[in-house]
Design a protein around this motif. Structure first.
Motif, short mmCIF file in Angstrom:
data_model
loop_
_atom_site.label_atom_id
_atom_site.label_comp_id
_atom_site.label_asym_id
_atom_site.label_seq_id
_atom_site.Cartn_x
_atom_site.Cartn_y
_atom_site.Cartn_z
N PRO A 84 29.53 -41.35 26.32
CA PRO A 84 29.63 -39.90 25.86
C PRO A 84 29.73 -39.17 26.84
O PRO A 84 30.62 -38.10 27.10
CB PRO A 84 28.30 -39.71 24.88
N VAL A 85 29.09 -39.38 28.16
CA VAL A 85 29.30 -38.53 29.16
C VAL A 85 30.61 -38.65 29.75
O VAL A 85 31.30 -37.56 30.45
CB VAL A 85 28.27 -39.12 30.58
N LEU A 86 31.21 -39.92 29.99
CA LEU A 86 32.61 -39.84 30.52
C LEU A 86 33.66 -39.04 29.73
O LEU A 86 34.46 -38.45 30.00
CB LEU A 86 33.07 -41.33 30.41
N ILE A 87 33.49 -39.10 28.20
CA ILE A 87 34.31 -38.47 27.09
C ILE A 87 34.48 -36.95 27.55
O ILE A 87 35.28 -36.36 27.67
CB ILE A 87 34.05 -38.85 26.02
N VAL A 88 32.93 -36.37 27.54
CA VAL A 88 32.78 -34.99 27.75
C VAL A 88 33.49 -34.82 29.23
O VAL A 88 34.05 -33.50 29.32
CB VAL A 88 31.46 -34.72 27.81
N ILE A 124 40.76 -26.43 23.74
CA ILE A 124 40.67 -27.02 22.40
C ILE A 124 40.42 -28.65 22.88
O ILE A 124 39.60 -28.99 21.97
CB ILE A 124 42.05 -26.88 21.63
N VAL A 125 41.24 -29.20 23.75
CA VAL A 125 41.05 -30.73 24.00
C VAL A 125 39.35 -30.80 24.53
O VAL A 125 38.79 -31.92 24.05
CB VAL A 125 42.12 -30.91 25.20
N SER A 126 38.90 -30.05 25.42
CA SER A 126 37.64 -30.07 25.78
C SER A 126 36.75 -30.14 24.58
O SER A 126 35.65 -30.85 24.41
CB SER A 126 37.35 -28.87 26.83
N GLY A 127 36.78 -29.05 23.50
CA GLY A 127 36.14 -29.12 22.51
C GLY A 127 36.23 -30.28 21.56
O GLY A 127 34.99 -30.62 21.23
N VAL A 128 37.38 -30.71 21.52
CA VAL A 128 37.46 -32.04 20.62
C VAL A 128 36.86 -33.29 21.24
O VAL A 128 36.15 -33.88 20.51
CB VAL A 128 39.10 -32.26 20.39
N LEU A 129 36.90 -33.34 22.62
CA LEU A 129 36.52 -34.51 23.34
C LEU A 129 34.93 -34.35 23.22
O LEU A 129 34.29 -35.26 23.11
CB LEU A 129 36.82 -34.58 24.73
#
Length: 320
Positions: A58-62, A221-226
């Motif tokens: 999860p840390v990496l995805i964010v 938007i991409v940051s929010g989705v991730l």
């Protein structure tokens, strides 16, 4: 000291700072691994590696979304609140089916990202201010939707949180796939080149006719989705929705991973490989302190020190 020697000192310092920024995160990971091998019992066990990989996902995805925001000369402080919002939406809509719940949770990330991007691109609000506002509002909305911890009892979510392929957890596979996708986007697509151009100089990008507003909105938007995906995966792993604590200080971990990975806060450059290594470094640092019975507050102090050192190295290079 001769003139040649005097000239060589700044050159050597510049070279050392460059090496620190380019490869310091990998050296840090290697040092932590060696230290844990020597001082931490059972560190080399398969179960430990699996645990560390699952926790870092999860840390990496964010951090991947944060890297895009920082690369555009911005920042996204709302990522932790988006994780909380996604877990609330997931829990509320899980009764309609796991896929409906997943889609609604991701849509929550889209809405927050769209709000962030619109404030920044159309109104001209500074990214730190816009995303700070959504950080507060997002967590508040999440708590209104789900005021307290709630168990998530669904076979599909249980499989997502604990399942694997050939021994590799789904969470790790998803994080790796997203890292490859974001890396490809940054390096090989028109959107990636436009993003870096905007981060390097927004006025120049506007004069060149680049779609600055559209790119900035898409970045957030991409940051929010991730961040929403990270919230879903964290919920699946924990088998519980807890908007009170999920994602708390995640923005700090994500920024740390991005900055120590070599992405400058001034924008115009993104290092996805370094971001991956930075996320691993943060996870190893946290796990090391916990395994040696140090309180969680020491982890926050250590992250702050790492950020200061990374920013200092980048700042010193920028002066030359």
């Amino acid at each position: 000291m001769t003139d040649l020697a005097l000239r060589r000192v700044p050159a050597d310092r510049e070279r050392a700072l460059k090496l620190l920024q380019e490869y310091g995160v990998y050296v840090g990971v290697a040092v932590l691994i060696v230290a844990n091998v020597v001082f931490t019992p059972h560190f080399l066990s398969t179960e430990n590696f699996r645990t560390q990989a699952v926790q870092v996902a999860p840390v990496l995805i964010v951090a991947l979304g944060m890297a895009l925001a920082i690369g555009s000369e911005g920042v996204d402080l709302s990522v932790g609140s988006v994780m909380a919002l996604s877990t609330s939406l997931l829990s509320l809509y899980l009764g309609y089916g796991v896929w409906i719940a997943l889609i609604v949770a991701v849509i929550g990330g889209v809405v927050v990202g769209l709000a962030n991007g619109s404030l920044i691109a159309f109104i001209g609000v500074q990214p730190i201010v816009a995303t700070l506002a959504l950080m507060v509002a997002g967590r508040g909305i999440a708590l209104v939707l789900l005021p307290q911890l709630k168990d998530v009892r669904d076979p599909g979510m249980a499989s997502l949180g604990s399942g694997d392929v050939l021994g590799i957890p789904y969470l790790v596979l998803i994080a790796a796939a997203l890292a490859l996708a974001v890396g490809f986007t940054v390096r090989r697509t028109t959107f990636g080149r436009q993003l870096l151009a905007i981060g390097d100089s927004r006025p120049a990008a506007q004069l060149a006719g680049l779609p600055v507003r559209r790119v900035l909105i898409l970045v957030y938007i991409v940051s929010g989705v991730l961040a929403a995906i990270a919230g879903v995966l964290a919920t699946a792993r924990l088998q519980a929705s807890d908007p009170t604590s999920l994602g708390t200080l995640m923005e700090l971990s994500a920024i740390t991973a991005v900055v120590v990975g070599g992405t400058p806060l001034s924008g115009g450059r993104i290092r996805i490989g370094g971001t991956v290594a930075g996320a691993v470094l943060i996870q190893l640092l946290t796990a090391t302190l916990i395994k040696h019975d140090l309180p969680p507050s020491w982890t926050q102090i250590a992250q702050a020190v790492v950020i200061v050192l990374a920013v200092y190295a980048a700042r010193e290079r920028g002066k030359r």
